[in-house]
Scaffold this motif. Structure first.
Motif, PDB file in Angstrom:
ATOM      1  N   GLY A   1       5.500   5.646   3.778  1.00 10.26           N
ATOM      2  CA  GLY A   1       6.185   6.746   4.459  1.00 10.26           C
ATOM      3  C   GLY A   1       7.381   7.281   3.690  1.00 10.26           C
ATOM      4  N   ALA A   2       7.469   6.970   2.420  1.00 10.80           N
ATOM      5  CA  ALA A   2       8.553   7.448   1.553  1.00 10.80           C
ATOM      6  C   ALA A   2       7.931   7.820   0.212  1.00 10.80           C
ATOM      7  CB  ALA A   2       9.605   6.353   1.360  1.00 10.80           C
ATOM      8  N   PRO A   3       8.602   8.671  -0.552  1.00  9.79           N
ATOM      9  CA  PRO A   3       8.050   9.032  -1.862  1.00  9.79           C
ATOM     10  C   PRO A   3       7.926   7.814  -2.782  1.00  9.79           C
ATOM     11  CG  PRO A   3       9.813  10.542  -1.243  1.00  9.79           C
ATOM     12  CD  PRO A   3       9.833   9.420  -0.244  1.00  9.79           C
ATOM     13  N   VAL A   4       6.832   7.768  -3.522  1.00  9.16           N
ATOM     14  CA  VAL A   4       6.620   6.772  -4.564  1.00  9.16           C
ATOM     15  C   VAL A   4       6.471   7.543  -5.865  1.00  9.16           C
ATOM     16  CG1 VAL A   4       5.129   4.931  -5.444  1.00  9.16           C
ATOM     17  CG2 VAL A   4       5.488   5.175  -2.970  1.00  9.16           C
ATOM     18  N   ARG A   5       7.359   7.254  -6.804  1.00 10.29           N
ATOM     19  CA  ARG A   5       7.347   7.976  -8.082  1.00 10.29           C
ATOM     20  C   ARG A   5       7.214   6.996  -9.236  1.00 10.29           C
ATOM     21  NH1 ARG A   5      12.336  10.699  -5.803  1.00 10.29           N
ATOM     22  NH2 ARG A   5      11.473  12.387  -4.577  1.00 10.29           N
ATOM     23  N   TRP A   6       6.399   7.346 -10.219  1.00  9.54           N
ATOM     24  CA  TRP A   6       6.270   6.549 -11.437  1.00  9.54           C
ATOM     25  C   TRP A   6       7.290   7.080 -12.434  1.00  9.54           C
ATOM     26  CZ3 TRP A   6       2.863   2.478 -12.297  1.00  9.54           C
ATOM     27  CH2 TRP A   6       2.022   2.194 -11.207  1.00  9.54           C
ATOM     28  N   GLU A   7       8.187   6.184 -12.873  1.00 10.31           N
ATOM     29  CA  GLU A   7       9.306   6.594 -13.721  1.00 10.31           C
ATOM     30  C   GLU A   7       9.619   5.508 -14.744  1.00 10.31           C
ATOM     31  OE1 GLU A   7      11.899   9.030 -10.445  1.00 10.31           O
ATOM     32  OE2 GLU A   7      11.902   6.847 -10.289  1.00 10.31           O
ATOM     33  N   ASP A   8      10.477   5.890 -15.700  1.00 11.18           N
ATOM     34  CA  ASP A   8      11.017   4.894 -16.620  1.00 11.18           C
ATOM     35  C   ASP A   8      11.668   3.788 -15.818  1.00 11.18           C
ATOM     36  OD1 ASP A   8      10.398   6.127 -19.046  1.00 11.18           O
ATOM     37  OD2 ASP A   8      12.279   7.235 -19.118  1.00 11.18           O
TER      38      ASP A   8
ATOM     39  N   PRO B   1       8.251  -0.447   5.017  1.00  8.09           N
ATOM     40  CA  PRO B   1       7.899  -1.004   6.327  1.00  8.09           C
ATOM     41  C   PRO B   1       7.029  -2.256   6.159  1.00  8.09           C
ATOM     42  CG  PRO B   1       7.277   1.323   6.174  1.00  8.09           C
ATOM     43  CD  PRO B   1       7.672   0.870   4.803  1.00  8.09           C
ATOM     44  N   ARG B   2       7.251  -3.219   7.026  1.00  6.54           N
ATOM     45  CA  ARG B   2       6.440  -4.443   6.958  1.00  6.54           C
ATOM     46  C   ARG B   2       4.949  -4.099   7.017  1.00  6.54           C
ATOM     47  NH1 ARG B   2       7.782  -9.963   7.854  1.00  6.54           N
ATOM     48  NH2 ARG B   2       5.875 -11.165   8.096  1.00  6.54           N
ATOM     49  N   ALA B   3       4.588  -3.080   7.780  1.00  4.86           N
ATOM     50  CA  ALA B   3       3.177  -2.696   7.918  1.00  4.86           C
ATOM     51  C   ALA B   3       2.578  -2.203   6.608  1.00  4.86           C
ATOM     52  CB  ALA B   3       3.035  -1.629   8.992  1.00  4.86           C
ATOM     53  N   ALA B   4       3.400  -1.806   5.641  1.00  2.00           N
ATOM     54  CA  ALA B   4       2.896  -1.354   4.342  1.00  2.00           C
ATOM     55  C   ALA B   4       2.605  -2.521   3.409  1.00  2.00           C
ATOM     56  CB  ALA B   4       3.895  -0.402   3.689  1.00  2.00           C
ATOM     57  N   VAL B   5       3.082  -3.708   3.766  1.00  2.00           N
ATOM     58  CA  VAL B   5       2.863  -4.891   2.935  1.00  2.00           C
ATOM     59  C   VAL B   5       1.554  -5.545   3.383  1.00  2.00           C
ATOM     60  CG1 VAL B   5       3.782  -7.131   2.235  1.00  2.00           C
ATOM     61  CG2 VAL B   5       5.329  -5.185   2.565  1.00  2.00           C
ATOM     62  N   VAL B   6       0.556  -5.441   2.523  1.00  2.00           N
ATOM     63  CA  VAL B   6      -0.783  -5.913   2.879  1.00  2.00           C
ATOM     64  C   VAL B   6      -1.074  -7.318   2.358  1.00  2.00           C
ATOM     65  CG1 VAL B   6      -1.682  -3.575   3.097  1.00  2.00           C
ATOM     66  CG2 VAL B   6      -1.841  -4.759   0.889  1.00  2.00           C
TER      67      VAL B   6
ATOM     68  N   ASP C   1       0.869  -1.180   0.000  1.00  2.00           N
ATOM     69  CA  ASP C   1       0.000   0.000   0.000  1.00  2.00           C
ATOM     70  C   ASP C   1       0.903   1.226   0.000  1.00  2.00           C
ATOM     71  OD1 ASP C   1      -1.663   2.157   0.540  1.00  2.00           O
ATOM     72  OD2 ASP C   1      -2.829   1.074   2.057  1.00  2.00           O
ATOM     73  N   PRO C   2       0.972   1.965  -1.116  1.00  2.00           N
ATOM     74  CA  PRO C   2       1.888   3.104  -1.180  1.00  2.00           C
ATOM     75  C   PRO C   2       1.592   4.195  -0.156  1.00  2.00           C
ATOM     76  CG  PRO C   2       0.548   2.982  -3.175  1.00  2.00           C
ATOM     77  CD  PRO C   2       0.226   1.782  -2.342  1.00  2.00           C
ATOM     78  N   ALA C   3       0.360   4.268   0.323  1.00  2.00           N
ATOM     79  CA  ALA C   3       0.017   5.272   1.329  1.00  2.00           C
ATOM     80  C   ALA C   3       0.640   4.954   2.683  1.00  2.00           C
ATOM     81  CB  ALA C   3      -1.500   5.377   1.469  1.00  2.00           C
ATOM     82  N   LYS C   4       1.117   3.731   2.867  1.00  2.00           N
ATOM     83  CA  LYS C   4       1.673   3.313   4.156  1.00  2.00           C
ATOM     84  C   LYS C   4       3.197   3.230   4.168  1.00  2.00           C
ATOM     85  CE  LYS C   4      -2.363   0.596   5.505  1.00  2.00           C
ATOM     86  NZ  LYS C   4      -2.839  -0.739   5.880  1.00  2.00           N
TER      87      LYS C   4
END
Length: 117
Positions: free
Chosen positions: A64-71, A90-95, A59-62
Motif C-alpha cells: 500500500g506504499a510506493p516501492v521503488r528500485w534505486e541505488d 503492513p503485517r498482512a504484506a509479509v507472506v 509482497d510489494p503488491a500488498k
C-alpha cells in the motif's frame, strides 16, 4: 517478492493488524529491502555476527506504499539497485518470515526455503 532483514524481536513487536516501521523510515524515508539475489550484500556488510535476524518476505503488491528500485544508501560499488518501500510495511504484506543466520563457512546466504525458488 522482496526481502527485508530485521531483528526477530523487532518483528515480534508487530501485532496481527499492525505495521512494521523500522528506524530507516524516519531516518531516510523508506524501508531498505533486497531481492533474492542481493539480500546477502547488506547482510554481510552490516550484520556479521548477529544471531537474532529474520528475513521478511514481502509482497510489494500488498504494502500500500510506493516501492521503488534505486541505488543503495550509500550507493553499492557495483551499481546494484535495491527495492525501497516508501511507507510502513503492513503485517498482512509479509507472506513469510525466515530465520536468517550466517552459514557455517561464514557469511549470509538465503535460507533454503527461499533458495529453492
Amino acid at each position: 517478492m522482496i526481502l527485508h532483514i530485521c531483528g526477530a524481536a523487532d518483528w515480534a513487536e508487530v501485532d496481527e493488524v499492525g505495521e512494521y516501521r523500522p528506524a530507516s523510515l524516519d531516518d531516510v524515508g523508506f524501508v531498505h529491502c533486497s531481492d533474492f539475489g542481493t539480500a546477502h550484500l547488506p547482510a554481510n556488510a552490516l550484520y556479521r555476527g548477529r544471531t537474532d535476524l529474520v528475513l521478511l518476505e514481502i509482497d510489494p503488491a500488498k504494502v500500500g506504499a510506493p516501492v521503488r528500485w534505486e541505488d543503495g544508501v550509500p550507493p553499492h560499488p557495483a551499481g546494484v539497485w535495491f527495492p525501497h518501500v516508501y511507507g510502513p510495511v503492513p503485517r498482512a504484506a509479509v507472506v513469510g518470515v525466515h530465520d536468517f543466520t550466517e552459514s557455517a563457512g561464514g557469511g549470509f546466504r538465503l535460507p533454503d526455503a527461499l533458495a529453492r525458488r
